[in-house]
Design a protein around this motif. Sequence first.
Motif, PDB file in Angstrom:
ATOM      1  N   LEU A  22       0.814  -1.217   0.000  1.00 22.11           N
ATOM      2  CA  LEU A  22       0.000   0.000   0.000  1.00 22.11           C
ATOM      3  C   LEU A  22       0.848   1.268   0.000  1.00 22.11           C
ATOM      4  O   LEU A  22       0.337   2.357  -0.284  1.00 22.11           O
ATOM      5  N   GLY A  23       2.130   1.132   0.319  1.00 24.73           N
ATOM      6  CA  GLY A  23       3.001   2.305   0.357  1.00 24.73           C
ATOM      7  C   GLY A  23       2.752   3.203   1.553  1.00 24.73           C
ATOM      8  O   GLY A  23       2.910   4.427   1.478  1.00 24.73           O
TER       9      GLY A  23
ATOM     10  N   PRO B 127       2.980  12.875  10.137  1.00 24.34           N
ATOM     11  CA  PRO B 127       1.895  12.037  10.653  1.00 24.34           C
ATOM     12  C   PRO B 127       0.579  12.277   9.917  1.00 24.34           C
ATOM     13  O   PRO B 127       0.299  13.376   9.436  1.00 24.34           O
ATOM     14  N   LEU B 128      -0.238  11.218   9.851  1.00 26.54           N
ATOM     15  CA  LEU B 128      -1.564  11.290   9.245  1.00 26.54           C
ATOM     16  C   LEU B 128      -2.529  10.461  10.091  1.00 26.54           C
ATOM     17  O   LEU B 128      -2.117   9.477  10.721  1.00 26.54           O
TER      18      LEU B 128
ATOM     19  N   LEU C  86      -4.955   8.763   5.604  1.00 24.09           N
ATOM     20  CA  LEU C  86      -4.008   7.774   5.078  1.00 24.09           C
ATOM     21  C   LEU C  86      -4.737   6.763   4.203  1.00 24.09           C
ATOM     22  O   LEU C  86      -4.240   6.385   3.131  1.00 24.09           O
ATOM     23  N   ALA C  87      -5.914   6.333   4.625  1.00 24.43           N
ATOM     24  CA  ALA C  87      -6.695   5.374   3.833  1.00 24.43           C
ATOM     25  C   ALA C  87      -7.057   5.954   2.474  1.00 24.43           C
ATOM     26  O   ALA C  87      -7.010   5.250   1.447  1.00 24.43           O
ATOM     27  N   GLU C  88      -7.397   7.224   2.454  1.00 21.59           N
ATOM     28  CA  GLU C  88      -7.744   7.863   1.179  1.00 21.59           C
ATOM     29  C   GLU C  88      -6.536   7.903   0.248  1.00 21.59           C
ATOM     30  O   GLU C  88      -6.652   7.671  -0.961  1.00 21.59           O
TER      31      GLU C  88
ATOM     32  N   PRO D 205     -10.901   2.633   5.606  1.00 18.15           N
ATOM     33  CA  PRO D 205     -10.380   3.281   6.820  1.00 18.15           C
ATOM     34  C   PRO D 205     -10.387   2.383   8.050  1.00 18.15           C
ATOM     35  O   PRO D 205      -9.406   2.355   8.807  1.00 18.15           O
ATOM     36  N   ASP D 206     -11.467   1.644   8.259  1.00 19.80           N
ATOM     37  CA  ASP D 206     -11.542   0.787   9.443  1.00 19.80           C
ATOM     38  C   ASP D 206     -10.529  -0.347   9.363  1.00 19.80           C
ATOM     39  O   ASP D 206      -9.827  -0.635  10.335  1.00 19.80           O
TER      40      ASP D 206
END
Length: 369
Positions: free
Chosen positions: A57-58, A67-68, A73-75, A81-82
């Motif tokens: 996923l990088g 930081p995110l 980060l999921a986007e 996201p979960d």
Amino acid sequence: MTTTLAKVPPARIVRLVEGARSRLQSIDHKLIPAPVSMLEMITASWLTQAVYTAAKLGIADELSAGPLDAEELAERVGANPDALRRLLRLLSSRSLFRHRKDGRYELTSLGDTLRTDAPISMRAFALLVGCPEHWEHWSMLARSVETGEESVTRLRGMGVFDYMETNRELAEIFNDAMTTVSDMSIPPILAVYDFSAFRTIADVGGGHGRLLAAILKQAPRSTGILFDLPSVTAGAPPLLREHGVADRVTIESGSFFDAVPAGADAYVLKHVVETWDDARALHILRNVRRRIAQDGRLLLIEAVLPQDDSPHFGKLLDMEMLVSVGGRERTAAEYGELLTRAGFRPRRVLPTASPVSVIEAEPDPGHGR
């Protein structure tokens, strides 16, 4: 290749640390109930897949700028996201990431090694070990142990290198992973062995010349011969130019099963002998013996297994060799026997701060070519 020799710890210190880790692991196993320890060993492959997923996923690349939170980060990585939060929870518990009090995630020094542009990036190796094809190969380990034979041919209908010619994505991952391994081991090799005494150094099976380029930087008065298959050496000139040694390297192409180049007083074979069984390894070494000068040196760079039951990365690598190519890792005594049969006299084994050692041998004058 950004790691410098000044950063390489002495091999003796590394062995002491490894010994301490081994003793702590032994104490840990004695304190924890055996079924619990076994459960951890059995499920270790789950952690491998978690690291593979983070690499694929990088995530480290996205966190390298700062930081995110899980949603952002999921986007960026195209994940749920979960589900991503749950993955980060696991990997934060293993120190790859850090969950901050403000809810955001940041890289640790360990997770930083999964960055694509890390000084020595482990991302490619994670992508190789965790990819579906490699898992399929390792699923055949039981068959290889039962038969003593490599199993990729049984699974794919062809050997592993031929199979990678049909799967270019896997081949690219493999080549990138091998580059990582090479980058990790080169500084420790140069820290224990001085190549400057040699006029001409032949790197047999040398790929694109990454090791040879580093050697020639250490030995500015030496020249080199890079030897590998034509499909491999075709990619060497850009790397040699990048490292400023192209004018000191002669590129020759061919198979070391047929012959090796003449004219060198040092022959380097890195991770070559391990790839083959004793019969074929002996054939390669005898081809070197036919070309090496009587005062020359043969330098094998391989993972030399300890005689005892102490942990060593080479013992895992030995299983990889068994499953994938039918090769094997060897002890110092086994390398000594192989070299003697090929007409060499073993001189010394130099451990490095990495899992590999430098095995030095010279032609045995009492053994004909």
